[in-house]
Design an enzyme around this catalytic site. Structure first.
Site, short mmCIF file in Angstrom:
data_model
loop_
_atom_site.label_atom_id
_atom_site.label_comp_id
_atom_site.label_asym_id
_atom_site.label_seq_id
_atom_site.Cartn_x
_atom_site.Cartn_y
_atom_site.Cartn_z
CE LYS A 165 -3.96 2.03 2.46
NZ LYS A 165 -4.92 1.81 3.57
CG ASP A 202 -13.12 1.82 6.05
OD1 ASP A 202 -14.30 2.04 5.73
OD2 ASP A 202 -12.16 2.08 5.29
#
Length: 518
Positions: A150, A285
């Site tokens: 990421k 999330d």
């Protein structure tokens, strides 16, 4: 310090974008909108061709990455933006065109200060996902492990910092109107949004959150967190174990693999309750793209940029509130709200209990297909204004996550009853944590600690430990000078500053939806 004219210019551009998508229409008809703001909204939409149905999600997407994140946050606030806007913002997808791989490669090398080949033997130049803050590539380490890499978008930290400065400036002017704007505490909403996004913009903190959650959930069967590769992780790059599994949203694939979908739904709900109530630290999330199911039925969670944390006292109140709603003990739920000082003491406990009964009674014993936690939260939001309840930012992420978990659980099992699944867990936690033995043990521990601190407490009690309610101490808010408080410069009249302030506050209603969009 950024000049007011810069903030106003940004807000006017954002407000214009919102107007083109019909996202300012509700402000004009809302009785809580100040008259000067209504006039400015009309001015902002002059010459625009607005759709019949406002598209708040597309408007925020058009404004940019920081607005996308803000819109997702506001999707959990029907009390703040209205039901129509909140429901539409739930569809706001956090995906953008990817950054060219050459820029990503340069970002990795610059952040580590070494050639990319010394870290990874290969990286797929096509990302598996590209969001507003970062994008993810599949790769292989030099020691042969498959990983997900990421990487922050180049320049994204600076972009967010600029936009959030303007959000803070506009929120301060909006709150200065007083009344409903003051009760909803837009400055505190932006302060929490800033804290959450700052965490997402430092991938070391995301990695640390994943590690902490993995420790807290280690004993929970059927739920796990991917391993972090700390040697290949820094503030701008995070490397984690690659997950070969099925997205939890792909129902047909899960069924083809022979997974027990109702059991998966229950496990998801219990894992969330374990995080939120037992540990007080939860993955905030939990949308469908961040949850996977492995062949053995284990649920794997990814993406820990947004995490929620609740202190122990607030968790006790939360557990009692949930249990009271499931059992119909509305009087106790009302008492907890007063004990936590969520509701001002000049209101009646009995009247508040009756209002809660009107929200909770219709949903008891029904499957979520007929009535849901999300609807219950909408009902609770509806009564906050009647009882002068201020926004509790420490519960916003929890509310958002509850709605997400409910949505996924419903897809897995349309007949699931969230309360039936939750009640045994909450009841057991209350028994273990709030029962007589636990209460005695907790009292002994607290009294012993207090005794050992007594000399220092006597000196500092009034200054450092004032009486508090259920909400935790809020973060310090930035000092934002209001344009109406400034002395006019030579050649600039007071009218100019008043107009600038009004334009800024009016644009704020449109640009960050911290008014009443519904």
């Amino acid at each position: 310090m950024t000049r007011p004219i810069t903030h106003i210019w940004r807000l006017l551009k954002w407000g214009r974008t919102l107007a083109k998508h019909g996202a300012l229409r509700g402000i004009e008809s809302d009785p809580n909108t100040p008259t000067p703001v209504k006039r400015l909204v009309r001015l902002a939409r002059l010459g625009t061709f607005q759709p019949k149905t406002p598209n708040y999600a597309e408007a925020f997407r058009a404004i940019g990455p920081a607005a996308i994140k803000l819109g997702q946050s506001l999707a959990t606030r029907p009390d703040l933006v209205g039901d129509e806007a909140a429901n539409n913002l739930l569809s706001l997808q956090d995906d953008l065109p990817p950054v060219p791989f050459t820029e990503i490669e340069a970002q990795i090398e610059a952040s580590f200060g070494q050639p990319i080949g010394s870290l990874f033997s290969e990286i797929d130049p096509d990302p598996v996902g590209a969001a507003s803050i970062a994008q993810v590539h599949k790769g292989r380490t030099t020691d042969g492990r498959e990983v997900a890499i990421k990487v922050l978008r180049p320049g994204i930290r600076e972009k967010f910092a600029r936009d959030i400065q303007t959000y803070e400036w506009a929120a301060a002017h909006l709150e200065a109107f007083g009344g409903e704007a003051s009760r909803l505490r837009p400055r505190l909403t932006i302060a929490n949004f800033k804290r959450w996004t700052n965490s997402e913009l430092d991938l070391r903190r995301e990695a640390a959150s994943a590690s902490e959650l993995a420790e807290g959930m280690a004993a929970v069967e059927g739920y796990r967190i991917p391993e972090i590769d700390w040697d290949r992780t820094n503030g701008r790059v995070m490397t984690v174990e690659w997950i070969e599994a099925i997205k939890i949203s792909k129902i047909e694939e899960l069924q083809a693999k022979g997974h027990d979908l109702p059991h998966l739904a229950e496990r998801l709900v219990i894992s969330f309750l374990t995080q939120a109530i037992s540990a007080g630290f939860f993955h905030a999330d939990m949308h469908q793209g961040n949850l996977f199911v492995e062949d053995d039925g284990t649920i794997v969670a990814i993406d820990f940029g947004i995490m929620g944390r609740i202190d122990r006292r607030a968790r006790q109140w939360l557990a009692e509130i949930l249990y009271g709603l499931t059992t119909g003990n509305y009087k106790r739920v009302a008492e907890i709200h007063f004990e936590a000082q969520y509701v001002p003491s000049y209101h009646s406990v009995g009247e508040f209990a009756t209002a809660l009964r009107a929200v909770g009674e219709p949903m008891r014993g029904k499957p979520v297909s007929e009535l849901s936690v999300g609807q219950m939260l909408d009902g609770l939001f509806a009564i906050t204004r009647d009882f002068d309840m201020q926004t509790q930012p420490h519960l916003l992420l929890l509310q958002k996550t509850m709605v997400m978990v409910e949505g996924i659980a419903t897809q897995l099992n349309p007949e699931i009853n969230m309360w039936d699944v939750s009640a045994p867990y909450v009841r057991g936690w209350i028994r273990d944590e709030l029962g007589p033995e636990a209460a005695v043990a907790e009292r002994i521990r607290e009294d012993t600690q207090t005794f050992l601190r007594l000399p220092d407490l006597i000196r500092r009690i009034e200054e450092r430990f004032p009486a508090k309610g259920g909400a935790p101490e809020q973060p310090p808010l930035p000092d934002v000078p209001l344009v109406t408080d400034r002395k006019p410069r030579e050649g600039a009249g007071l009218l100019g500053y008043l107009l600038a302030g009004a334009v800024g506050a009016g644009a704020m209603f449109g640009a960050v939806a911290l008014g009443w969009l519904g």
